[in-house]
Enzyme design. Structure first.
Site, short mmCIF file in Angstrom:
data_model
loop_
_atom_site.label_atom_id
_atom_site.label_comp_id
_atom_site.label_asym_id
_atom_site.label_seq_id
_atom_site.Cartn_x
_atom_site.Cartn_y
_atom_site.Cartn_z
N SER A 112 0.84 -1.20 0.00
CA SER A 112 0.00 0.00 0.00
C SER A 112 0.87 1.24 0.00
O SER A 112 2.04 1.20 0.38
CB SER A 112 -0.91 0.02 1.23
OG SER A 112 -0.15 0.21 2.41
N LYS A 113 0.27 2.35 -0.41
CA LYS A 113 1.00 3.62 -0.50
C LYS A 113 1.44 4.12 0.87
O LYS A 113 2.37 4.91 0.97
CB LYS A 113 0.12 4.66 -1.19
CG LYS A 113 0.89 5.89 -1.64
CD LYS A 113 0.08 6.75 -2.56
CE LYS A 113 0.88 7.96 -3.04
NZ LYS A 113 2.05 7.60 -3.83
N ARG A 114 0.78 3.64 1.92
CA ARG A 114 1.17 4.08 3.27
C ARG A 114 2.61 3.71 3.60
O ARG A 114 3.24 4.35 4.41
CB ARG A 114 0.22 3.46 4.31
CG ARG A 114 -1.19 4.00 4.29
CD ARG A 114 -1.96 3.54 5.50
NE ARG A 114 -2.00 2.10 5.60
CZ ARG A 114 -2.90 1.32 4.99
NH1 ARG A 114 -3.82 1.87 4.22
NH2 ARG A 114 -2.88 0.03 5.14
N GLN A 115 3.11 2.65 2.98
CA GLN A 115 4.45 2.19 3.32
C GLN A 115 5.46 2.40 2.20
O GLN A 115 6.58 1.93 2.27
CB GLN A 115 4.40 0.69 3.70
CG GLN A 115 3.58 0.45 4.96
CD GLN A 115 3.90 -0.89 5.58
OE1 GLN A 115 5.04 -1.32 5.56
NE2 GLN A 115 2.90 -1.53 6.15
#
Length: 482
Positions: free
Chosen positions: A253-256
């Protein structure tokens, strides 16, 4: 023998995800290995999530990666259009067929009612699903609802009992109970089909032999198979790819970190490095093959769906950096010269000869993973130091160091043969003659020339900078560091 036809069918909701790149790559590799066709289809029926320019970006990104589609937007084949929003009349015809067969029904439930039903089910710890209120409406009830101008959707009728088993190339036989399969919406109130209807109709009409897609679509496959059976069509071969995972094994995911191919492209990754890396996220060549560097053509020859594993594949950014470095090392100095000049545009004002830049490229080649790092790790070759590291100054600019550097500059300037070899001989001889360690000679010289304490081979650096620039920088350092 199956006539292999595969497809990549992204939604134009933004930049292409690296997971999408892998799906496209595997579908492309399988088609090309079997002398088949690879199609691009744009699934744009969710009108609320469309992003302007996304279709063009998807096509450009696939081109950048070397994945060329045989049929798709701008390349007609068995179908006139490969953009779902241009195929609405086709979907409506099939919806009418399902309604007439009693295999679908119109649902008039409001969004508010559906939310209440869903929340009640969640409160009771039940899997959220449509409660089938409209499934058995009479003709009179249907007529009254439509006369009230109530908006409606069309849902498919899923059997209420029994189970369905299908074979997946990667997972083997997979079984779902119909009790866990919802009466899926297949036509929305805005007249657009949902993914579930459109994907089945399109895959059939586009003669897709292998549906290669992500694991997240596995639970939707029973609904799709029911539609194939309802229309009397032959199913494709199912292939559901494993998830791509973050290092902590959560879903990528873009969070990481970066997830869009565009992000990696902008950071200077080579397309062949990203493609090679992505190919190994779930697949391996087997047969004791330890080689990791494969060209696209070599991947086509080596690829097989049977070698794709079930387990999620960890996206290791360090490994991607390694791949990029390997492909940089494989490029000729003249290929890198063109890339470096492009990288310098707007960043470096001074002009340099091809010979000068190729010498820098060769010297730093095994120290960089990206073309941009030539400017980062070898800044001293492009710009004279504007400041000097205070910690290095405290360490080396004392006990006669300025006088030593000035003397060596004069000796370098008097060299008849000027090269890295003669510079090294001069500095080592001076150290030996004066009872100095070579380090105590080299560090103040590097500091005066670059303003830092570490970097590429000092003797080669002096040879590349040349006599005049070396003398100019030392004069400037002696003045600045008084």
């Amino acid at each position: 023998m199956v006539n292999v036809r595969t497809r990549f069918a992204p939604s134009p909701t933004g930049y292409l995800h690296v997971g999408g790149l892998r799906t496209a790559l595997y579908a492309y590799l399988w088609a090309k290995k079997n002398n088949g066709k690879f199609l691009l289809r744009i699934e744009d029926t969710d009108r609320t999530r469309l992003v302007s320019g996304a279709v063009e970006n998807i096509i450009k990104t696939l081109e950048w990666a070397g994945i060329d589609f045989d049929e798709g937007p701008g390349k007609p084949g068995v179908c006139a259009s490969y953009i779902q929003s241009e195929r609405l009349a086709i979907y409506h015809t099939y919806v009418e067929q399902l309604l007439n067969q009693g295999l679908a029904y119109e649902c008039f439930c409001s969004a508010e009612r559906l939310d209440r039903v869903r929340n009640d089910q969640i409160a009771q710890k039940l899997p959220p699903a449509y409660d089938k209120l409209c499934r058995n409406l009479t003709q009179d009830q249907l007529k009254n609802k439509k006369e009230e101008n109530a908006s409606w959707v069309v849902r498919m009728k899923v059997p209420e009992d029994g189970e369905l088993t299908f074979n997946d190339v990667i997972r083997g036989d997979v079984t779902f109970s119909f009790k866990n399969v919802d009466d899926q919406v297949i036509l929305k109130s805005d007249g657009y089909p949902t993914y579930h209807l459109a994907v089945v109709v399109d895959d059939h009409e586009m003669q897709i032999s292998h549906v290669i897609r992500g694991e997240e679509w596995l639970s939707s496959t029973p609904k799709h198979i029911l539609l194939y059976k309802a229309f009397g069509w032959q199913e494709p071969i199912w292939v559901h790819l494993p998830l791509m995972l973050n290092p902590d094994r959560s879903k990528l995911s873009k969070r990481q970190g970066d997830v869009a191919v565009e992000d990696y492209k902008n950071k200077g990754f080579f397309p062949e490095a990203l493609v090679n890396f992505v190919a190994f996220l779930g697949w391996n060549p087997g047969d004791g093959e330890t080689r990791e560097l494969f060209s696209l053509q070599e991947l086509i020859q080596a690829f097989s769906l049977e070698r794709v594993g079930k387990s999620g594949a960890v996206f290791n950014i360090e490994k991607l950096h390694w791949f990029n470095q390997q492909y940089l090392l494989k490029k000729s100095n003249y290929e890198l010269l063109a890339l470096l000049r492009n990288e310098m545009t707007g960043k470096i004002d001074k002009t340099f000869t091809d010979e000068y830049l190729i010498n820098v490229i060769e010297l730093l080649k095994d120290r960089v993973s990206f073309v941009s790092e030539y400017l980062e790790h070898g800044r001293e070759f492009f710009v004279a130091p504007e400041s000097y590291d205070e910690a290095v100054k405290a360490k080396c600019w004392k006990n006669g160091a300025p006088e030593l550097v000035a003397l060596l500059s004069e000796k370098i300037n008097r060299l008849d043969e000027f090269s890295a070899t003669t510079v090294e001989f001069l500095l080592r001889s001076h150290a030996l003659d004066h009872g100095l360690s070579i380090g105590s000679v080299m560090l103040p010289m590097r500091f005066a020339l670059a303003g830092i304490g570490q970097g590429a081979n000092l003797f080669a650096m002096i040879a590349i900078l040349g006599k005049e620039e070396t003398a100019r920088r030392i004069t400037r350092a002696l003045e600045a560091l008084k």
